[in-house]
Write a protein that holds these residues in place. Structure first.
Motif, mmCIF file in Angstrom:
data_model
loop_
_atom_site.group_PDB
_atom_site.id
_atom_site.type_symbol
_atom_site.label_atom_id
_atom_site.label_comp_id
_atom_site.label_asym_id
_atom_site.label_seq_id
_atom_site.Cartn_x
_atom_site.Cartn_y
_atom_site.Cartn_z
ATOM 1 N N TYR A 111 10.798 -1.830 -0.779
ATOM 2 C CA TYR A 111 9.690 -1.377 -1.611
ATOM 3 C C TYR A 111 9.721 -2.129 -2.935
ATOM 4 O O TYR A 111 10.792 -2.407 -3.482
ATOM 5 N N GLN A 123 -1.374 -3.624 -9.400
ATOM 6 C CA GLN A 123 -2.456 -2.928 -8.714
ATOM 7 C C GLN A 123 -3.512 -3.898 -8.204
ATOM 8 O O GLN A 123 -4.093 -3.701 -7.131
ATOM 9 N N GLU A 130 -5.206 -5.264 0.419
ATOM 10 C CA GLU A 130 -5.844 -4.259 1.271
ATOM 11 C C GLU A 130 -7.267 -4.663 1.631
ATOM 12 O O GLU A 130 -7.723 -4.451 2.758
ATOM 13 N N VAL A 153 0.878 -4.164 1.991
ATOM 14 C CA VAL A 153 0.695 -2.898 1.273
ATOM 15 C C VAL A 153 0.895 -1.733 2.233
ATOM 16 O O VAL A 153 0.415 -1.758 3.369
ATOM 17 N N ARG A 154 1.621 -0.712 1.775
ATOM 18 C CA ARG A 154 1.815 0.512 2.546
ATOM 19 C C ARG A 154 1.617 1.702 1.611
ATOM 20 O O ARG A 154 2.391 1.906 0.677
ATOM 21 N N GLU A 155 0.544 2.447 1.860
ATOM 22 C CA GLU A 155 0.230 3.625 1.047
ATOM 23 C C GLU A 155 0.145 3.276 -0.438
ATOM 24 O O GLU A 155 0.657 3.989 -1.295
ATOM 25 N N GLY A 156 -0.486 2.151 -0.744
ATOM 26 C CA GLY A 156 -0.690 1.746 -2.123
ATOM 27 C C GLY A 156 0.498 1.071 -2.776
ATOM 28 O O GLY A 156 0.424 0.688 -3.945
ATOM 29 N N VAL A 157 1.604 0.916 -2.050
ATOM 30 C CA VAL A 157 2.821 0.313 -2.590
ATOM 31 C C VAL A 157 3.052 -1.032 -1.911
ATOM 32 O O VAL A 157 2.899 -1.164 -0.687
ATOM 33 N N ASP A 203 2.880 9.717 15.950
ATOM 34 C CA ASP A 203 3.334 10.550 14.839
ATOM 35 C C ASP A 203 4.857 10.484 14.809
ATOM 36 O O ASP A 203 5.528 11.115 15.622
#
Length: 300
Positions: A111, A123, A130, A153-157, A203
């Motif tokens: 991360y 950002q 994205e 990018v993963r979940e905004g990170v 899931d």
């Protein structure tokens, strides 16, 4: 989490200061070796085979032995002369379509956290990746080793995934596949039906590491017993083993569908209608015969 690296992403003339964190963690239970007789812990000593003395880690260099048996010793100063990417910079090399990166190349994930009071550049880069649905290829130096990595990018990170070099992926050479017969249409159709019956949305929370759970349970029971050992389990009958090779794939797929419990019920037979259809020709034949007899009598 504790950062393991600090630097910046070089996105053209834009620098994005970041901190790097390991994205995954290992939950495997750790063991150490002990003497089976008395439980004493086993220790390892670095001993020189020439002088027979113990050697401190700081006094150890690295050596390479060639296929011909020639040995070359390298020091830290020698390694520092080798070409490497900037230790505190992650330069973007190019942007490529995400589906062109074979998943077999992915190694470890990290991360990236913005390391700036105003993370606007961070950002901007994340939002750009994205929107374009592409992956950035970057150079990344960690622990004195230059790596190729994918930035996405993963979940905004922002996530950095190190990639294996092409020569680190083994070539696939299985002669047995060359002579294998192609699946029959009936087999393909049945296999697709089985796949459809087992399909669903992914899931990760639905899956657990049963081995680690049972292992921890085993250790907890041993600790609770006060003996420090696992009680012997009662012997159970061995489970029936399936055939090593399935000869009739269609039959095996059919049994798989039945055992899945999700196969649609077969339509019920209607013997009454079938009997009626069979009886109809007989009735017509009887009427035809009667008409023929009547015509004969008139002709007589």
């Amino acid at each position: 989490m504790r950062s393991i690296w600090k630097g910046s992403i070089a996105f053209g003339l834009v620098n994005v200061p970041v901190k790097v964190y390991t994205a995954t963690e290992d939950h495997d239970i750790r063991f150490h070796q002990v003497h089976a007789v008395d439980g004493g812990r086993i220790k390892y000593d670095r001993v020189c085979q020439v002088c027979g003395k113990s050697v401190q880690y700081s006094d150890i260099d690295k050596a390479y032995t060639s296929p011909d048996g020639e040995q070359v010793v390298l020091t830290d100063a020698d390694f520092s002369k080798l070409p490497a990417a900037e230790k505190h910079e992650i330069p973007v090399l190019e942007f490529v379509p995400s589906d062109q990166i074979d998943p077999v190349l992915f190694d470890k994930s990290y991360y990236l956290e913005p390391d700036s009071a105003t993370p606007k550049a961070y950002q901007l880069l994340a939002a750009t990746l994205e929107r374009i649905d592409k992956t950035a290829l970057v150079h990344f130096t960690l622990r004195q080793k230059t790596r190729l990595a994918a930035l996405r990018v993963r979940e905004g990170v922002l996530v950095l995934q190190t990639l294996l070099w092409p020569d680190e992926v083994r070539a696939v050479e299985f002669p047995s596949l060359g002579d294998a017969p192609a699946p029959r249409p009936q087999e393909l159709k049945m296999a697709e039906t089985l796949v459809e019956s087992m399909s669903g949305d992914f899931d990760p929370s639905e899956y657990t590491d049963e081995y680690q759970i049972e292992l921890q349970k085993l250790l907890d029971e041993a600790i609770a017993s006060g003996t420090g050992k696992v009680e012997p389990a009662a012997e159970t009958a061995p489970a029936e083993q399936a055939d090593a090779e399935v000869v009739d794939l269609v039959a095996a797929l059919q049994r798989s569908l039945e055992s899945s419990g999700r196969r649609e019920a077969a339509p019920a037979k209607k013997p009454a209608k079938k009997a009626a259809k069979k009886a109809a020709p007989r009735k017509a034949a009887t009427s035809k015969a009667a008409a023929s007899k009547t015509a004969t009598r008139k002709g007589a």
